[in-house]
Design a protein around this motif. Structure first.
Motif, PDB file in Angstrom:
ATOM      1  N   LYS A 177      13.796 -27.903  43.553  1.00  0.00           N
ATOM      2  CA  LYS A 177      13.039 -27.747  44.793  1.00  0.00           C
ATOM      3  C   LYS A 177      12.450 -29.079  45.256  1.00  0.00           C
ATOM      4  O   LYS A 177      11.711 -29.122  46.236  1.00  0.00           O
ATOM      5  CB  LYS A 177      11.919 -26.724  44.602  1.00  0.00           C
ATOM      6  N   LEU A 178      12.791 -30.158  44.544  1.00  0.00           N
ATOM      7  CA  LEU A 178      12.259 -31.478  44.868  1.00  0.00           C
ATOM      8  C   LEU A 178      13.348 -32.411  45.383  1.00  0.00           C
ATOM      9  O   LEU A 178      14.503 -32.306  44.983  1.00  0.00           O
ATOM     10  CB  LEU A 178      11.609 -32.109  43.632  1.00  0.00           C
ATOM     11  N   LEU A 179      12.944 -33.325  46.257  1.00  0.00           N
ATOM     12  CA  LEU A 179      13.830 -34.371  46.748  1.00  0.00           C
ATOM     13  C   LEU A 179      13.217 -35.706  46.355  1.00  0.00           C
ATOM     14  O   LEU A 179      12.007 -35.916  46.511  1.00  0.00           O
ATOM     15  CB  LEU A 179      13.964 -34.288  48.276  1.00  0.00           C
ATOM     16  N   ARG A 180      14.045 -36.596  45.831  1.00  0.00           N
ATOM     17  CA  ARG A 180      13.558 -37.910  45.406  1.00  0.00           C
ATOM     18  C   ARG A 180      13.612 -38.883  46.577  1.00  0.00           C
ATOM     19  O   ARG A 180      14.615 -38.975  47.274  1.00  0.00           O
ATOM     20  CB  ARG A 180      14.404 -38.425  44.247  1.00  0.00           C
ATOM     21  N   LEU A 181      12.504 -39.616  46.781  1.00  0.00           N
ATOM     22  CA  LEU A 181      12.405 -40.620  47.843  1.00  0.00           C
ATOM     23  C   LEU A 181      12.181 -41.976  47.201  1.00  0.00           C
ATOM     24  O   LEU A 181      11.381 -42.114  46.275  1.00  0.00           O
ATOM     25  CB  LEU A 181      11.226 -40.303  48.764  1.00  0.00           C
ATOM     26  N   SER A 182      12.862 -42.979  47.714  1.00  0.00           N
ATOM     27  CA  SER A 182      12.709 -44.325  47.189  1.00  0.00           C
ATOM     28  C   SER A 182      11.811 -45.141  48.109  1.00  0.00           C
ATOM     29  O   SER A 182      12.073 -45.273  49.303  1.00  0.00           O
ATOM     30  CB  SER A 182      14.079 -44.991  47.074  1.00  0.00           C
ATOM     31  N   GLU A 183      10.730 -45.670  47.550  1.00  0.00           N
ATOM     32  CA  GLU A 183       9.781 -46.547  48.234  1.00  0.00           C
ATOM     33  C   GLU A 183       9.368 -46.039  49.620  1.00  0.00           C
ATOM     34  O   GLU A 183       9.556 -46.718  50.625  1.00  0.00           O
ATOM     35  CB  GLU A 183      10.345 -47.960  48.322  1.00  0.00           C
ATOM     36  N   PRO A 184       8.782 -44.835  49.665  1.00  0.00           N
ATOM     37  CA  PRO A 184       8.378 -44.285  50.968  1.00  0.00           C
ATOM     38  C   PRO A 184       7.215 -45.057  51.586  1.00  0.00           C
ATOM     39  O   PRO A 184       6.318 -45.522  50.884  1.00  0.00           O
ATOM     40  CB  PRO A 184       7.955 -42.855  50.619  1.00  0.00           C
ATOM     41  N   MET A 185       7.275 -45.204  52.892  1.00  0.00           N
ATOM     42  CA  MET A 185       6.208 -45.859  53.642  1.00  0.00           C
ATOM     43  C   MET A 185       5.773 -44.930  54.774  1.00  0.00           C
ATOM     44  O   MET A 185       6.602 -44.276  55.407  1.00  0.00           O
ATOM     45  CB  MET A 185       6.672 -47.200  54.196  1.00  0.00           C
ATOM     46  N   LEU A 186       4.478 -44.884  55.006  1.00  0.00           N
ATOM     47  CA  LEU A 186       3.909 -44.062  56.066  1.00  0.00           C
ATOM     48  C   LEU A 186       4.021 -44.793  57.392  1.00  0.00           C
ATOM     49  O   LEU A 186       3.730 -45.983  57.486  1.00  0.00           O
ATOM     50  CB  LEU A 186       2.435 -43.769  55.752  1.00  0.00           C
ATOM     51  N   ILE A 187       4.449 -44.075  58.422  1.00  0.00           N
ATOM     52  CA  ILE A 187       4.538 -44.639  59.764  1.00  0.00           C
ATOM     53  C   ILE A 187       3.216 -44.354  60.467  1.00  0.00           C
ATOM     54  O   ILE A 187       2.807 -43.204  60.597  1.00  0.00           O
ATOM     55  CB  ILE A 187       5.710 -44.015  60.554  1.00  0.00           C
ATOM     56  N   LYS A 188       2.536 -45.413  60.871  1.00  0.00           N
ATOM     57  CA  LYS A 188       1.248 -45.289  61.563  1.00  0.00           C
ATOM     58  C   LYS A 188       1.401 -45.813  62.978  1.00  0.00           C
ATOM     59  O   LYS A 188       1.979 -46.875  63.184  1.00  0.00           O
ATOM     60  CB  LYS A 188       0.163 -46.118  60.857  1.00  0.00           C
ATOM     61  N   TYR A 189       0.887 -45.066  63.923  1.00  0.00           N
ATOM     62  CA  TYR A 189       0.893 -45.505  65.316  1.00  0.00           C
ATOM     63  C   TYR A 189      -0.483 -46.096  65.620  1.00  0.00           C
ATOM     64  O   TYR A 189      -1.485 -45.406  65.569  1.00  0.00           O
ATOM     65  CB  TYR A 189       1.209 -44.342  66.247  1.00  0.00           C
ATOM     66  N   VAL A 190      -0.505 -47.382  65.914  1.00  0.00           N
ATOM     67  CA  VAL A 190      -1.754 -48.096  66.152  1.00  0.00           C
ATOM     68  C   VAL A 190      -1.835 -48.429  67.638  1.00  0.00           C
ATOM     69  O   VAL A 190      -0.933 -49.073  68.175  1.00  0.00           O
ATOM     70  CB  VAL A 190      -1.807 -49.400  65.319  1.00  0.00           C
ATOM     71  N   PRO A 191      -2.909 -47.988  68.317  1.00  0.00           N
ATOM     72  CA  PRO A 191      -3.030 -48.310  69.745  1.00  0.00           C
ATOM     73  C   PRO A 191      -3.131 -49.816  69.958  1.00  0.00           C
ATOM     74  O   PRO A 191      -3.801 -50.512  69.206  1.00  0.00           O
ATOM     75  CB  PRO A 191      -4.321 -47.613  70.170  1.00  0.00           C
ATOM     76  N   HIS A 192      -2.460 -50.275  70.976  1.00  0.00           N
ATOM     77  CA  HIS A 192      -2.447 -51.700  71.320  1.00  0.00           C
ATOM     78  C   HIS A 192      -2.866 -51.807  72.782  1.00  0.00           C
ATOM     79  O   HIS A 192      -2.203 -51.267  73.657  1.00  0.00           O
ATOM     80  CB  HIS A 192      -1.042 -52.257  71.104  1.00  0.00           C
ATOM     81  N   ILE A 193      -3.970 -52.492  73.028  1.00  0.00           N
ATOM     82  CA  ILE A 193      -4.467 -52.648  74.393  1.00  0.00           C
ATOM     83  C   ILE A 193      -4.168 -54.059  74.863  1.00  0.00           C
ATOM     84  O   ILE A 193      -4.486 -55.035  74.176  1.00  0.00           O
ATOM     85  CB  ILE A 193      -5.987 -52.383  74.460  1.00  0.00           C
ATOM     86  N   SER A 194      -3.547 -54.149  76.022  1.00  0.00           N
ATOM     87  CA  SER A 194      -3.251 -55.453  76.610  1.00  0.00           C
ATOM     88  C   SER A 194      -3.546 -55.384  78.098  1.00  0.00           C
ATOM     89  O   SER A 194      -3.948 -54.347  78.621  1.00  0.00           O
ATOM     90  CB  SER A 194      -1.778 -55.818  76.373  1.00  0.00           C
ATOM     91  N   ALA A 195      -3.301 -56.470  78.773  1.00  0.00           N
ATOM     92  CA  ALA A 195      -3.516 -56.504  80.216  1.00  0.00           C
ATOM     93  C   ALA A 195      -2.597 -55.518  80.935  1.00  0.00           C
ATOM     94  O   ALA A 195      -2.905 -55.054  82.029  1.00  0.00           O
ATOM     95  CB  ALA A 195      -3.290 -57.921  80.738  1.00  0.00           C
ATOM     96  N   LYS A 196      -1.479 -55.176  80.323  1.00  0.00           N
ATOM     97  CA  LYS A 196      -0.523 -54.244  80.922  1.00  0.00           C
ATOM     98  C   LYS A 196      -0.882 -52.789  80.690  1.00  0.00           C
ATOM     99  O   LYS A 196      -0.293 -51.898  81.267  1.00  0.00           O
ATOM    100  CB  LYS A 196       0.879 -54.512  80.379  1.00  0.00           C
ATOM    101  N   GLY A 197      -1.806 -52.521  79.786  1.00  0.00           N
ATOM    102  CA  GLY A 197      -2.212 -51.148  79.503  1.00  0.00           C
ATOM    103  C   GLY A 197      -2.242 -50.861  78.014  1.00  0.00           C
ATOM    104  O   GLY A 197      -2.294 -51.767  77.192  1.00  0.00           O
ATOM    105  N   ILE A 198      -2.188 -49.570  77.686  1.00  0.00           N
ATOM    106  CA  ILE A 198      -2.246 -49.132  76.289  1.00  0.00           C
ATOM    107  C   ILE A 198      -0.845 -48.744  75.835  1.00  0.00           C
ATOM    108  O   ILE A 198      -0.133 -48.006  76.512  1.00  0.00           O
ATOM    109  CB  ILE A 198      -3.187 -47.925  76.120  1.00  0.00           C
TER     110      ILE A 198
END
Length: 135
Positions: A21-42
Protein backbone atom coordinates in the motif's frame (compact mmCIF):
# COMPACT_ATOMS: atom_id res chain seq x y z
CA UNK A 1 -1.47 14.66 -2.10
CA UNK A 2 -4.82 14.50 -0.32
CA UNK A 3 -3.37 16.94 2.25
CA UNK A 4 -3.27 19.62 -0.45
CA UNK A 5 0.52 19.59 -0.58
CA UNK A 6 2.23 19.39 -3.93
CA UNK A 7 5.56 17.62 -4.07
CA UNK A 8 8.03 16.75 -6.76
CA UNK A 9 10.28 13.72 -6.65
CA UNK A 10 11.64 10.83 -8.65
CA UNK A 11 10.03 7.40 -8.47
CA UNK A 12 12.77 4.83 -7.95
CA UNK A 13 12.67 1.79 -10.21
CA UNK A 14 12.93 -0.44 -7.15
CA UNK A 15 9.49 -0.20 -5.60
CA UNK A 16 7.93 -2.34 -2.89
CA UNK A 17 5.87 -5.39 -3.81
CA UNK A 18 2.91 -4.58 -6.05
CA UNK A 19 0.51 -5.55 -3.25
CA UNK A 20 2.11 -2.99 -0.97
CA UNK A 21 0.00 0.00 0.00
CA UNK A 22 3.11 2.21 -0.08
CA UNK A 23 4.89 4.00 -2.90
CA UNK A 24 8.58 4.85 -2.62
CA UNK A 25 9.61 8.43 -3.44
CA UNK A 26 13.18 9.53 -4.03
CA UNK A 27 14.26 12.89 -2.56
CA UNK A 28 10.81 14.51 -2.43
CA UNK A 29 10.63 18.29 -2.33
CA UNK A 30 7.62 20.41 -1.38
CA UNK A 31 6.41 22.91 -3.97
CA UNK A 32 5.72 26.27 -2.31
CA UNK A 33 4.05 29.18 -4.04
CA UNK A 34 5.58 32.41 -2.76
CA UNK A 35 3.88 35.71 -3.64
CA UNK A 36 6.12 38.06 -5.58
CA UNK A 37 5.22 41.75 -5.71
CA UNK A 38 6.72 43.93 -8.40
CA UNK A 39 5.86 47.07 -10.28
CA UNK A 40 3.91 44.88 -12.72
CA UNK A 41 1.71 43.38 -10.00
CA UNK A 42 1.51 40.23 -7.90
CA UNK A 43 2.70 36.88 -9.23
CA UNK A 44 3.77 33.59 -7.70
CA UNK A 45 7.35 32.38 -7.42
CA UNK A 46 7.66 28.61 -7.16
CA UNK A 47 10.09 27.48 -4.46
CA UNK A 48 11.19 23.92 -3.75
CA UNK A 49 12.05 22.93 -0.18
CA UNK A 50 12.93 19.62 1.41
CA UNK A 51 9.63 17.89 2.13
CA UNK A 52 10.70 15.80 5.14
CA UNK A 53 13.24 17.99 6.89
CA UNK A 54 13.89 15.82 9.94
CA UNK A 55 15.62 12.92 8.15
CA UNK A 56 18.62 12.35 5.92
CA UNK A 57 16.84 9.43 4.21
CA UNK A 58 16.81 9.75 0.42
CA UNK A 59 13.82 7.40 0.04
CA UNK A 60 10.48 8.19 1.67
CA UNK A 61 7.47 5.87 1.48
CA UNK A 62 3.93 7.24 1.38
CA UNK A 63 0.56 5.45 1.32
CA UNK A 64 -0.73 5.14 -2.25
CA UNK A 65 -4.21 6.19 -1.17
CA UNK A 66 -2.84 9.60 -0.11
CA UNK A 67 -1.70 10.43 -3.65
CA UNK A 68 -4.16 12.16 -5.98
CA UNK A 69 -2.07 12.77 -9.09
CA UNK A 70 1.23 11.69 -10.59
CA UNK A 71 2.50 13.54 -13.65
CA UNK A 72 5.73 14.36 -15.44
CA UNK A 73 7.31 17.76 -14.85
CA UNK A 74 8.55 20.01 -17.61
CA UNK A 75 12.23 19.84 -18.54
CA UNK A 76 12.85 23.29 -17.04
CA UNK A 77 11.24 22.30 -13.74
CA UNK A 78 13.10 18.97 -13.68
CA UNK A 79 16.43 20.72 -14.29
CA UNK A 80 15.72 23.07 -11.39
CA UNK A 81 14.73 20.16 -9.14
CA UNK A 82 17.96 18.29 -9.99
CA UNK A 83 20.05 21.41 -9.30
CA UNK A 84 18.38 21.89 -5.91
CA UNK A 85 18.88 18.20 -5.06
CA UNK A 86 22.62 18.66 -5.52
CA UNK A 87 22.59 21.65 -3.17
CA UNK A 88 20.51 19.69 -0.65
CA UNK A 89 22.91 16.74 -0.83
CA UNK A 90 25.83 18.98 0.12
CA UNK A 91 24.73 18.59 3.77
CA UNK A 92 23.39 22.11 3.90
CA UNK A 93 22.09 22.77 7.41
CA UNK A 94 18.33 23.19 7.67
CA UNK A 95 17.66 26.64 9.20
CA UNK A 96 16.17 26.94 12.67
CA UNK A 97 12.67 28.36 12.95
CA UNK A 98 13.97 31.85 13.75
CA UNK A 99 16.38 31.73 10.80
CA UNK A 100 13.49 31.13 8.42
CA UNK A 101 12.10 34.64 8.89
CA UNK A 102 12.74 36.84 5.87
CA UNK A 103 15.55 39.28 6.34
CA UNK A 104 16.08 42.31 4.14
CA UNK A 105 18.72 40.86 1.83
CA UNK A 106 18.21 37.11 2.22
CA UNK A 107 15.48 36.36 -0.29
CA UNK A 108 14.55 39.49 -2.17
CA UNK A 109 16.57 41.56 -4.56
CA UNK A 110 14.47 44.68 -4.21
CA UNK A 111 16.09 48.09 -3.98
CA UNK A 112 13.40 49.46 -1.71
CA UNK A 113 12.46 46.76 0.78
CA UNK A 114 10.46 49.13 3.00
CA UNK A 115 8.02 49.90 0.15
CA UNK A 116 7.39 46.17 -0.30
CA UNK A 117 6.69 45.72 3.40
CA UNK A 118 4.24 48.65 3.31
CA UNK A 119 2.42 47.12 0.33
CA UNK A 120 2.08 43.85 2.23
CA UNK A 121 0.73 45.70 5.27
CA UNK A 122 -2.04 47.12 3.04
CA UNK A 123 -3.20 43.54 2.37
CA UNK A 124 -3.33 42.77 6.10
CA UNK A 125 -6.85 44.19 6.46
CA UNK A 126 -8.05 42.06 3.53
CA UNK A 127 -6.61 38.96 5.18
CA UNK A 128 -8.79 39.57 8.24
CA UNK A 129 -11.96 39.45 6.14
CA UNK A 130 -14.12 36.28 6.22
CA UNK A 131 -13.40 35.55 2.55
CA UNK A 132 -9.68 35.18 1.80
CA UNK A 133 -10.09 35.52 -1.97
CA UNK A 134 -8.61 38.55 -3.70
CA UNK A 135 -10.22 39.65 -6.96
Amino acid sequence: LVSGEEICCMLPKEQLAEKSKLLRLSEPMLIKYVPHISAKGISDYIALVKWVGFTDDKIVSVPKDKILTICNATKLFTDRYNKLKKISNSNQRLPDYVDRELKQNDHFEYDDYEDIKEQLREFEEYAKMPSKKFH
